[in-house]
Design a protein around this motif. Structure first.
Motif, PDB file in Angstrom:
ATOM      1  N   LYS A  11       0.826  -1.203   0.000  1.00 20.07           N
ATOM      2  CA  LYS A  11       0.000   0.000   0.000  1.00 20.07           C
ATOM      3  C   LYS A  11       0.866   1.260   0.000  1.00 20.07           C
ATOM      4  O   LYS A  11       0.563   2.244  -0.680  1.00 20.07           O
ATOM      5  CB  LYS A  11      -0.918   0.009   1.218  1.00 20.07           C
ATOM      6  N   ASN A  12       1.952   1.228   0.767  1.00 17.13           N
ATOM      7  CA  ASN A  12       2.857   2.380   0.811  1.00 17.13           C
ATOM      8  C   ASN A  12       3.484   2.653  -0.552  1.00 17.13           C
ATOM      9  O   ASN A  12       3.651   3.808  -0.963  1.00 17.13           O
ATOM     10  CB  ASN A  12       3.950   2.158   1.853  1.00 17.13           C
ATOM     11  N   LYS A  13       3.849   1.582  -1.277  1.00 18.07           N
ATOM     12  CA  LYS A  13       4.437   1.747  -2.601  1.00 18.07           C
ATOM     13  C   LYS A  13       3.426   2.351  -3.566  1.00 18.07           C
ATOM     14  O   LYS A  13       3.748   3.238  -4.368  1.00 18.07           O
ATOM     15  CB  LYS A  13       4.941   0.404  -3.124  1.00 18.07           C
ATOM     16  N   PHE A  14       2.174   1.846  -3.513  1.00 14.68           N
ATOM     17  CA  PHE A  14       1.122   2.408  -4.362  1.00 14.68           C
ATOM     18  C   PHE A  14       0.896   3.879  -4.037  1.00 14.68           C
ATOM     19  O   PHE A  14       0.766   4.726  -4.928  1.00 14.68           O
ATOM     20  CB  PHE A  14      -0.180   1.623  -4.169  1.00 14.68           C
ATOM     21  N   PHE A  15       0.837   4.207  -2.750  1.00 12.99           N
ATOM     22  CA  PHE A  15       0.602   5.580  -2.307  1.00 12.99           C
ATOM     23  C   PHE A  15       1.713   6.505  -2.802  1.00 12.99           C
ATOM     24  O   PHE A  15       1.446   7.587  -3.349  1.00 12.99           O
ATOM     25  CB  PHE A  15       0.508   5.624  -0.783  1.00 12.99           C
ATOM     26  N   GLN A  16       2.978   6.082  -2.639  1.00 18.44           N
ATOM     27  CA  GLN A  16       4.104   6.918  -3.063  1.00 18.44           C
ATOM     28  C   GLN A  16       4.094   7.135  -4.569  1.00 18.44           C
ATOM     29  O   GLN A  16       4.367   8.229  -5.049  1.00 18.44           O
ATOM     30  CB  GLN A  16       5.430   6.272  -2.638  1.00 18.44           C
ATOM     31  N   ILE A  18       1.474   7.123  -6.539  1.00 14.05           N
ATOM     32  CA  ILE A  18       0.369   8.025  -6.866  1.00 14.05           C
ATOM     33  C   ILE A  18       0.751   9.480  -6.607  1.00 14.05           C
ATOM     34  O   ILE A  18       0.558  10.349  -7.470  1.00 14.05           O
ATOM     35  CB  ILE A  18      -0.895   7.644  -6.066  1.00 14.05           C
ATOM     36  N   VAL A  19       1.308   9.770  -5.434  1.00 14.45           N
ATOM     37  CA  VAL A  19       1.633  11.169  -5.111  1.00 14.45           C
ATOM     38  C   VAL A  19       2.764  11.692  -5.989  1.00 14.45           C
ATOM     39  O   VAL A  19       2.853  12.893  -6.253  1.00 14.45           O
ATOM     40  CB  VAL A  19       1.978  11.362  -3.611  1.00 14.45           C
ATOM     41  N   ILE A  37       5.765  13.516   4.205  1.00 10.32           N
ATOM     42  CA  ILE A  37       5.424  13.232   2.803  1.00 10.32           C
ATOM     43  C   ILE A  37       5.916  14.397   1.948  1.00 10.32           C
ATOM     44  O   ILE A  37       5.681  15.567   2.279  1.00 10.32           O
ATOM     45  CB  ILE A  37       3.899  13.054   2.602  1.00 10.32           C
ATOM     46  N   ASN A  39       6.402  14.919  -2.359  1.00  9.01           N
ATOM     47  CA  ASN A  39       6.376  14.226  -3.648  1.00  9.01           C
ATOM     48  C   ASN A  39       7.343  14.835  -4.662  1.00  9.01           C
ATOM     49  O   ASN A  39       7.954  15.896  -4.441  1.00  9.01           O
ATOM     50  CB  ASN A  39       4.948  14.138  -4.211  1.00  9.01           C
TER      51      ASN A  39
END
Length: 472
Positions: A11-16, A18-19, A37, A39
């Motif tokens: 989930k963290n990889k997906f979140f990073q 995306i941002v 955070i 980006n």
């Protein structure tokens, strides 16, 4: 437990990802004011690396003007969301950054645990506005600055001079490097507006979101932090506004521009009132107007409104008789700048120039002359060996074709024996190598550079075809 840990990492990889992919800056801090955070886009806006900011206190990395505070820290302290706030601050290298921010407090179970900021970059807009606010009518060019006696260019000059007598809009059409702004400045300086401002804006230089505010101005309160600021139309009051590369402006902004030209009024962003303006509009495009209209790059109604006077600047390939005068002008220019005393160019260089199509037009010719004068030592004329290597490489392609047609032995004609391909290629290469060597007085090093090959490779071919002895 292990499965939950793997799922959390995923989930963290997906979140990073995306941002990092979204086209706005994202910056979040925890309850201590430290970055958690940050980006990719935010790093581009602020000119910072990820490691420069992450896990560091905000005030250890960024600085703010006196009596100003970070919107992130302000929201963290007060818990009140801020929308559309303009903020100017400095990174750790002293670079000024200006953004428009939405800043939101983050709470959990009624406890404030941090804040997140969504930022849009307006640094370039702020800089351009400051620069344009200082611009006056200090244009350099007049019709006397236009070099060339050919019929093609004189015809355009005469039409431009007639256009100085009126206030009608003018559309200047020409390829890149033909001198469109030179004509625009000459029209301004030849008119009764010459003492008023001349302001030029390249429409391709900024995204639409920034250029709208630059053109039309902003009203105080249009967004948080917005101030009363005149746009380029107001700044050019009484004078001339040049819109360069108009065909890069999107259709929605072209519609607003058409309204301004028709009504002779402008409305700042966020305002409800129109303001009368007295500005002459000049515009340039770098393509055929018919193509621009048919492909949707310029509105037909705007084209007809602007092209009350239409000037078509000929490309250099259509006015080659002017090349000699242009070359002499550029030589004199760089003699003055470089403290040199070059008198001209060799006849064979002029011949090469007259055979070339000049896709970059006059700007390309000037760059070639400047490059050649950087390579001159004690000579008083520019010869072929002084021309920049990239230009000579272009000419070799034409040279091979020209040489092959000049050699009687290599002509393919009815009734003449057709050579086997291997023999033809050998004779063509031998002929071409001989010509290049003669051009360089049989200097192998210089000839190899011109041919784009190593000295050893050239020596091998000379020995193979028995042209001259190797080592000469």
């Amino acid at each position: 437990m292990n499965g939950n840990h793997i799922q959390l990492n995923l989930k963290n990889k997906f979140f990073q990802r995306i941002v990092d992919e979204i086209d706005v800056g994202v910056h979040a801090i925890n309850h201590e004011g430290k970055t958690i955070i940050y980006n990719k886009k935010m790093g581009e806006i602020e000119g910072m690396d990820f490691d420069d900011v992450l896990d560091k206190s905000l005030l250890d990395v960024f600085s703010f003007n006196k009596n100003e505070d970070s919107t992130l820290l302000d929201v963290l302290r007060n818990g009140t969301m801020i929308k559309n706030a303009k903020q100017s601050y400095f990174n750790n290298r002293g670079k000024e950054i200006t953004t428009i921010n939405d800043t939101i407090p983050i709470e959990e179970d009624g406890v404030r645990i941090g804040a997140i900021e969504i930022a849009r970059d307006v640094t370039k807009l702020e800089k351009l506005i400051r620069e344009n606010m200082n611009k006056k009518g200090n244009t350099r060019y007049t019709f006397d600055s236009i070099i060339g006696s050919s019929f093609e260019i004189q015809e355009v000059i005469e039409a431009s001079k007639r256009a100085t007598r009126t206030t009608s809009s003018v559309l200047i059409v020409g390829e890149t490097g033909t001198g469109k702004e030179l004509f625009a400045q000459s029209i301004h300086n030849g008119s009764n507006r010459s003492e008023k401002p001349f302001i030029s804006q390249n429409c391709a230089a900024l995204p639409d979101s920034l250029i709208e505010g630059l053109l039309f101005g902003t009203k105080k309160g249009a967004f948080t932090g917005a101030i009363e600021r005149p746009g380029l139309f107001e700044q050019a009051e009484g004078g001339t506004l040049l819109l360069d590369e108009l065909n890069s402006l999107n259709p929605a902004l072209q519609a607003k521009l058409l309204r301004v030209i028709q009504e002779k009024t402008v409305r700042r962003i966020g305002d409800t009132k129109d303001q009368e303006i007295d500005v002459r509009i000049l515009a340039t495009i770098n393509e055929d107007p018919i193509d621009a209209i048919s492909q949707g790059r310029i509105r037909k109604d705007l084209y007809y409104r602007l092209s009350v006077v239409a000037l078509f600047i000929p490309p250099l390939r259509e006015r080659k008789s002017d090349i000699h005068d242009l070359v002499q002008f550029f030589i004199e220019k760089y003699n003055h700048l470089f403290g040199m005393n070059v008198t001209g160019i060799d006849d064979n260089v002029l011949h090469v120039f007259e055979q070339y199509d000049w896709p970059g037009n006059i700007r390309e010719l000037e760059h070639i002359i400047e490059g050649a004068m950087n390579l001159i030592d004690k000579e008083d004329k520019i010869s072929y060996v002084h021309l920049p290597i990239h230009f000579r490489n272009k000419q070799q392609l034409k040279g091979e074709s020209a040489l092959s047609t000049q050699s009687d032995n290599l002509l393919v004609q009815k009734g003449r024996q057709i050579l086997p391909l291997d023999q033809y290629m050998e004779e063509a290469e031998t002929y071409y190598l001989n010509k290049v060597l003669q051009l360089h007085n049989f200097n192998i090093t210089q000839a190899a550079k011109t041919l784009g090959m190593s000295r050893q490779n050239l020596q091998y071919r000379l020995k193979k075809y028995k042209i001259i002895k190797t080592g000469q």
